[in-house]
Scaffold this active site. Structure first.
Site, short mmCIF file in Angstrom:
data_model
loop_
_atom_site.label_atom_id
_atom_site.label_comp_id
_atom_site.label_asym_id
_atom_site.label_seq_id
_atom_site.Cartn_x
_atom_site.Cartn_y
_atom_site.Cartn_z
N GLU A 1 0.86 -1.18 0.00
CA GLU A 1 0.00 0.00 0.00
C GLU A 1 0.90 1.23 0.00
OE1 GLU A 1 -2.72 2.52 3.14
OE2 GLU A 1 -2.80 0.33 3.30
N ARG B 1 0.72 10.33 0.54
CA ARG B 1 1.11 11.37 1.50
C ARG B 1 2.28 12.20 1.01
NH1 ARG B 1 0.94 8.08 7.29
NH2 ARG B 1 -1.09 7.09 6.97
N LYS C 1 -11.05 -1.11 6.63
CA LYS C 1 -9.84 -0.74 7.33
C LYS C 1 -10.27 -0.17 8.69
CE LYS C 1 -6.03 2.60 7.14
NZ LYS C 1 -5.05 3.22 6.24
#
Length: 205
Positions: free
Chosen positions: A39, A43, A127
């Site tokens: 993943e 960011r 999640k």
């Protein structure tokens, strides 16, 4: 399809890259350690380019985009070649955009109400974020009774020491971990260390 994401590896590496050049070596290092999924979080400015590189050059690993927080990011990540999407939380517009990509995804939930709302949409693979600040293992144990059909990838504050307690829960398919790609290892281009950490993580289940 989203449920299958939880079965690819006991630990889903949550990776923050500052250098595009690190993307392919990191993906290959994780694969060498037995981790089949990555993943890459959105960011940093290089994240989309990193996803493109991994998708093109390391097709053996399932590359996804994490920290998807806007509808635009969902489309950009899909266009870059992401095979799945992960959101830290879920607004109506982000959920609509993620669904619109047609990709498997893990929508983020941190409360019972958020989990129930996503379950109402027919989503059963979620999640759990931020896992440790939101109650961790005791929280997941507590909601398993009223919400038995949900499976989770808890992420946030989990360590190699605490991961086994999560993985022992029937409702947990995998955990998200940033410890597989430490900042100092990436800065030093120490990809052998990433492989070693990946090998330990792959053996957790």
């Amino acid at each position: 399809m989203s449920n299958e994401l939880l079965d690819l590896s006991p630990v889903m590496p949550v990776v923050v890259l500052d250098q595009v050049a690190d993307a392919v070596p990191v993906a290959r290092a994780l694969l060498a350690g037995g981790i089949r999924v990555i993943e890459l979080t959105l960011r940093t400015p290089v994240a989309l380019a990193a996803i493109e590189r991994v998708a093109a050059e390391v097709p053996e690993i399932v590359v996804g985009a994490g920290t998807v927080t806007t509808p635009e990011q969902a489309k950009q990540a899909a266009d870059a070649g992401a095979k799945f999407l992960v959101t830290p939380g879920c607004t109506d517009s982000v959920l609509e955009a993620v669904v619109g990509t047609g990709l498997p995804f893990l929508p983020g939930a941190g409360t019972v109400s958020e989990a129930m709302r996503l379950a109402e949409q027919g989503l059963t693979a979620l999640k759990f974020f931020p896992a440790e600040p939101s109650g961790g293992v005791p929280f997941l144990k507590a909601i398993a009774g009223p919400l038995p059909g949900l499976r989770f990838c808890p992420t946030g504050g989990i360590t190699p020491e605490t991961a086994p307690a999560y993985l022992a829960l029937p409702s947990v398919g995998c955990v998200g971990g940033s410890w597989l790609t430490p900042k100092d290892a990436l800065a030093a281009k120490d990809f052998e260390r990433v492989t070693a950490l990946a090998r330990e993580a792959a053996a957790l289940r």
